[in-house]
Design a protein around this motif. Structure first.
Motif, mmCIF file in Angstrom:
data_model
loop_
_atom_site.group_PDB
_atom_site.id
_atom_site.type_symbol
_atom_site.label_atom_id
_atom_site.label_comp_id
_atom_site.label_asym_id
_atom_site.label_seq_id
_atom_site.Cartn_x
_atom_site.Cartn_y
_atom_site.Cartn_z
ATOM 1 N N GLU A 141 58.030 -76.255 -7.289
ATOM 2 C CA GLU A 141 56.743 -76.711 -7.825
ATOM 3 C C GLU A 141 56.913 -78.019 -8.602
ATOM 4 N N ASP A 175 51.075 -78.174 -7.405
ATOM 5 C CA ASP A 175 50.152 -77.804 -8.474
ATOM 6 C C ASP A 175 49.255 -79.012 -8.759
ATOM 7 N N HIS A 210 48.766 -74.585 -5.988
ATOM 8 C CA HIS A 210 48.191 -74.038 -7.213
ATOM 9 C C HIS A 210 46.986 -74.906 -7.523
HETATM 10 ZN ZN LIG Z 1 51.339 -73.901 -11.195
#
Ligand SMILES: [Zn+2]
Length: 275
Positions: A141, A175, A210
């Protein structure tokens, strides 16, 4: 189309988490495979996890696990054994639950030489993935840039994957709040982000999103999630991202503050942006 969902609790088990997601209209979800606050190893009920996988298969639900917060890929080798066990435990559980993978933050290096931080990440990924033969991937991420600049650019993420011994076992989780807060995405430059990520090969290995709005401005490097359309990103840029070809078919999971205990209405709102 994308598969919109949210983070759910496993308080009543993995199967119940999947059922809860399905009940509120989600077509994907994320969960913590174990207590997110520590690195202790969880012995889990394999049958229950496999029942979760079967339920998801039947209903067309996609899922991913999120690694515990103290997991840090960039620690020095002498501390990496506890991290290694935590990664393997997380992969075991996500694999049994039929999930796409285990989301892992890029890591924070506390030493002086940033290059050593990257070396530590590759060392630990290699060590873990050498022993891993399941289907679930590590999903790296991107970070917001709070406390460390590491892991905020697509170049770094792609480089780490390419330099590892097992790139096929590594994918990415984008994200949107972190991309915005780090300054990578300004809200106006999605076409450039898409082009750059495509050229680098980032989007070929993007496995999950995300979806979060940001409480702070682009470039603020502050990691505070806001509900969709209610933060500094706003509705139009989110809509553009959701309709982009590079996120097609992916699980897109909200990690936003839940209003009234459920993400049901926010999921419906995000789905309406796709119509
Ligand atoms: Zn996240």
């Amino acid at each position: 189309m994308v598969n919109v969902g949210c983070h759910v609790s496993i308080q009543r088990g993995y199967l119940q988490a999947a059922k809860m997601a399905f009940q509120i209209g989600a077509s994907s979800f994320q969960y913590f495979p174990k207590n997110p606050r520590n690195l202790t190893i969880k012995s889990f009920n394999l049958h229950e996890a496999e029942a979760c996988a079967r339920f998801c298969e039947e209903k067309g639900l996609l899922s991913m696990g999120h690694a515990p917060y103290p997991l840090n890929l960039a620690v020095e080798e002498d501390l990496s054994d506890i991290m290694l066990q935590a990664i393997l435990n997380g992969l075991d559980i996500t694999d049994a639950c039929g999930s796409v993978g285990l989301v892992v933050h890029f890591g924070k290096y506390r030493g002086k030489d940033p290059l050593q931080g990257y070396k530590n990440i590759i060392y630990l990924l290699n060590k873990a993935l050498r022993q891993w033969h399941g289907k679930a991937c590590i999903l790296l991420e991107n970070q917001a840039g709070e406390g460390t600049r590491m892991g905020t650019t697509l170049e770094e993420l792609v480089k780490i994957r390419n330099l590892s011994d097992y790139p096929d076992k590594i994918g990415f989780c984008l994200d949107t709040c972190h991309a915005f807060a780090s300054g990578l995405w300004t809200g106006d430059n999605w076409n450039e982000v898409q082009q750059k990520g495509t050229e680098l090969g980032y989007f070929d290995h993007l496995k999950a999103v995300h979806l979060n709005d940001s409480m702070y401005a682009s470039g603020s490097r502050r990691d505070r999630h806001s509900c969709i359309g209610k933060g500094h990103i706003g509705e139009a840029p989110i809509k553009q991202l959701l309709r982009s070809s590079v996120v097609k078919g992916l699980p897109v999971v909200l990690e936003t503050p839940s209003q009234g205990g459920s993400h049901q209405s926010e999921i419906a709102y995000v789905q309406s942006l796709l119509d």
